[in-house]
Design a protein around this motif. Structure first.
Motif, PDB file in Angstrom:
ATOM      1  N   ALA A  80       3.085   1.235  -1.532  1.00 22.08           N
ATOM      2  CA  ALA A  80       2.082   1.075  -2.593  1.00 22.08           C
ATOM      3  C   ALA A  80       0.847   0.422  -1.984  1.00 22.08           C
ATOM      4  O   ALA A  80       0.916  -0.691  -1.465  1.00 22.08           O
ATOM      5  CB  ALA A  80       2.639   0.218  -3.721  1.00 22.08           C
ATOM      6  N   SER A  81      -0.277   1.098  -2.045  1.00 17.64           N
ATOM      7  CA  SER A  81      -1.474   0.625  -1.346  1.00 17.64           C
ATOM      8  C   SER A  81      -2.112  -0.594  -2.003  1.00 17.64           C
ATOM      9  O   SER A  81      -2.716  -1.423  -1.329  1.00 17.64           O
ATOM     10  CB  SER A  81      -2.498   1.757  -1.243  1.00 17.64           C
ATOM     11  N   ASP A  82      -1.993  -0.708  -3.327  1.00 19.34           N
ATOM     12  CA  ASP A  82      -2.592  -1.840  -4.025  1.00 19.34           C
ATOM     13  C   ASP A  82      -1.770  -2.158  -5.274  1.00 19.34           C
ATOM     14  O   ASP A  82      -0.775  -1.499  -5.566  1.00 19.34           O
ATOM     15  CB  ASP A  82      -4.059  -1.562  -4.394  1.00 19.34           C
ATOM     16  N   MET A  84      -2.401  -1.882  -8.514  1.00 19.66           N
ATOM     17  CA  MET A  84      -2.380  -0.885  -9.567  1.00 19.66           C
ATOM     18  C   MET A  84      -1.388   0.224  -9.250  1.00 19.66           C
ATOM     19  O   MET A  84      -0.605   0.647 -10.101  1.00 19.66           O
ATOM     20  CB  MET A  84      -3.786  -0.313  -9.777  1.00 19.66           C
ATOM     21  N   GLU A  85      -1.392   0.701  -8.012  1.00 25.30           N
ATOM     22  CA  GLU A  85      -0.446   1.741  -7.634  1.00 25.30           C
ATOM     23  C   GLU A  85       0.981   1.199  -7.670  1.00 25.30           C
ATOM     24  O   GLU A  85       1.919   1.914  -8.057  1.00 25.30           O
ATOM     25  CB  GLU A  85      -0.773   2.275  -6.237  1.00 25.30           C
ATOM     26  N   TYR A  86       1.153  -0.051  -7.290  1.00 24.91           N
ATOM     27  CA  TYR A  86       2.466  -0.691  -7.335  1.00 24.91           C
ATOM     28  C   TYR A  86       3.033  -0.689  -8.754  1.00 24.91           C
ATOM     29  O   TYR A  86       4.211  -0.398  -8.967  1.00 24.91           O
ATOM     30  CB  TYR A  86       2.344  -2.119  -6.816  1.00 24.91           C
ATOM     31  N   GLN A  88       2.141   1.281 -11.260  1.00 26.84           N
ATOM     32  CA  GLN A  88       2.279   2.630 -11.795  1.00 26.84           C
ATOM     33  C   GLN A  88       3.340   3.463 -11.074  1.00 26.84           C
ATOM     34  O   GLN A  88       3.883   4.402 -11.652  1.00 26.84           O
ATOM     35  CB  GLN A  88       0.932   3.355 -11.728  1.00 26.84           C
ATOM     36  N   ARG A  89       3.648   3.101  -9.828  1.00 29.85           N
ATOM     37  CA  ARG A  89       4.606   3.868  -9.022  1.00 29.85           C
ATOM     38  C   ARG A  89       5.676   2.936  -8.447  1.00 29.85           C
ATOM     39  O   ARG A  89       5.622   2.552  -7.272  1.00 29.85           O
ATOM     40  CB  ARG A  89       3.875   4.581  -7.882  1.00 29.85           C
ATOM     41  N   LEU A  92       7.234   3.638  -4.914  1.00 32.28           N
ATOM     42  CA  LEU A  92       6.523   3.311  -3.674  1.00 32.28           C
ATOM     43  C   LEU A  92       6.776   1.872  -3.239  1.00 32.28           C
ATOM     44  O   LEU A  92       6.705   1.555  -2.052  1.00 32.28           O
ATOM     45  CB  LEU A  92       5.019   3.551  -3.845  1.00 32.28           C
ATOM     46  N   GLN A 157       3.596  -6.091  -2.226  1.00 33.32           N
ATOM     47  CA  GLN A 157       3.709  -4.965  -3.160  1.00 33.32           C
ATOM     48  C   GLN A 157       5.115  -4.363  -3.083  1.00 33.32           C
ATOM     49  O   GLN A 157       5.291  -3.152  -2.960  1.00 33.32           O
ATOM     50  CB  GLN A 157       2.645  -3.893  -2.864  1.00 33.32           C
TER      51      GLN A 157
END
Length: 254
Positions: A80-82, A84-86, A88-89, A92, A157
């Motif tokens: 997870a790159s950041d 928010m992505e963490y 939502q996903r 990851l 993350q």
């Protein structure tokens, strides 16, 4: 004719229970609503919980505390790159990114018994505040008991299952992840500890054990360390974790 006794509406029968819980009980009322003070307190607690979800690991302080154990330390990152992505996903957050995976492969560690992972989870605040004090009790006890420790890792993350991959890459028999739990309105800093024997990617929650709510206002460090040490010894003896491994420490003391 005697007049009926007037019910005392001033005393809340729940008031005596407030000393036993941080839950919102016996708040009182103003008309049909809770008092303004309690309404503001609820909004403040909600804000603390939201802040905990978006908090970050204090790497400088954590690394300083970890280096005191005289073990190699690796800072890793999930896929997870950041944040928010963490959020939502979740998938990851369960896997290391390629750079972190290569970093552990280069470690070339021989077989060890226990790999500790510190991960932000859903409350980095919990890890920042409670992970090092807990390790300060655990690491000396584990060394005294003769256990070998793998290099320490800090994962950003990250979700619980990331410890499966880390444990496998470090050739550890048991992976233990200290991670921030989902914050509640009375506990934005609750630390959870998850154990997995023979860690490898693809395991599910039934293969793990968990001790939760580790914090001074919940499960104190000393009692948490005692339970963790017991579960480690039992996991190594039985060569398993999960639903077949029970916390019988209370029965032993009884």
């Amino acid at each position: 004719m005697d007049k009926p006794k007037r019910r005392n509406t001033e005393t809340d029968p729940w008031s005596g229970l407030k000393m036993y819980t941080a839950a919102r009980i016996a708040l009182g009322r103003t008309g049909t609503s809770v008092p303004l003070k309690e309404s503001f307190a609820f909004k403040m607690a909600h804000a603390h919980a939201r802040d905990a979800v978006y908090s970050s690991l204090n790497l400088e302080v954590l690394l300083q505390g970890l280096h005191a154990f005289n073990l190699p330390v690796h800072v890793l990152h999930s896929m997870a790159s950041d944040r928010m992505e963490y959020l939502q996903r979740p998938d990851l957050g369960r896997m290391l990114n390629q750079a972190s995976s290569e970093q552990l492969k280069e470690e070339g560690s021989s077989s060890t018994e226990i790999a500790f992972v510190l991960a932000d989870g859903l409350s980095a605040t919990a890890v920042n505040e409670h992970a090092i004090p807990l390790l300060q009790l655990l690491v000396p006890a584990l060394r005294q008991a003769g256990f070998t420790l793998a290099p320490l890792t800090v994962a950003e993350q990250a979700r619980v299952a990331i410890a499966d991959e880390i444990g496998e890459l470090l050739h550890a028999k048991l992976s233990i992840i200290m991670i921030g739990e989902r914050p509640g309105l009375s506990s934005p800093d609750s630390l959870g500890v998850y154990f997995t024997y023979a860690p490898k990617p693809g395991l599910t929650d039934e293969a793990r054990n968990c001790i939760s709510n580790i914090r001074p206002e919940g499960l104190p460090y000393s009692l948490a360390a005692e339970k963790i040490l017991y579960l480690i010894q039992e996991a190594m003896r039985k060569k398993l974790t999960g639903v077949k491994l029970k916390d019988g420490i209370g029965l032993l003391q009884g």
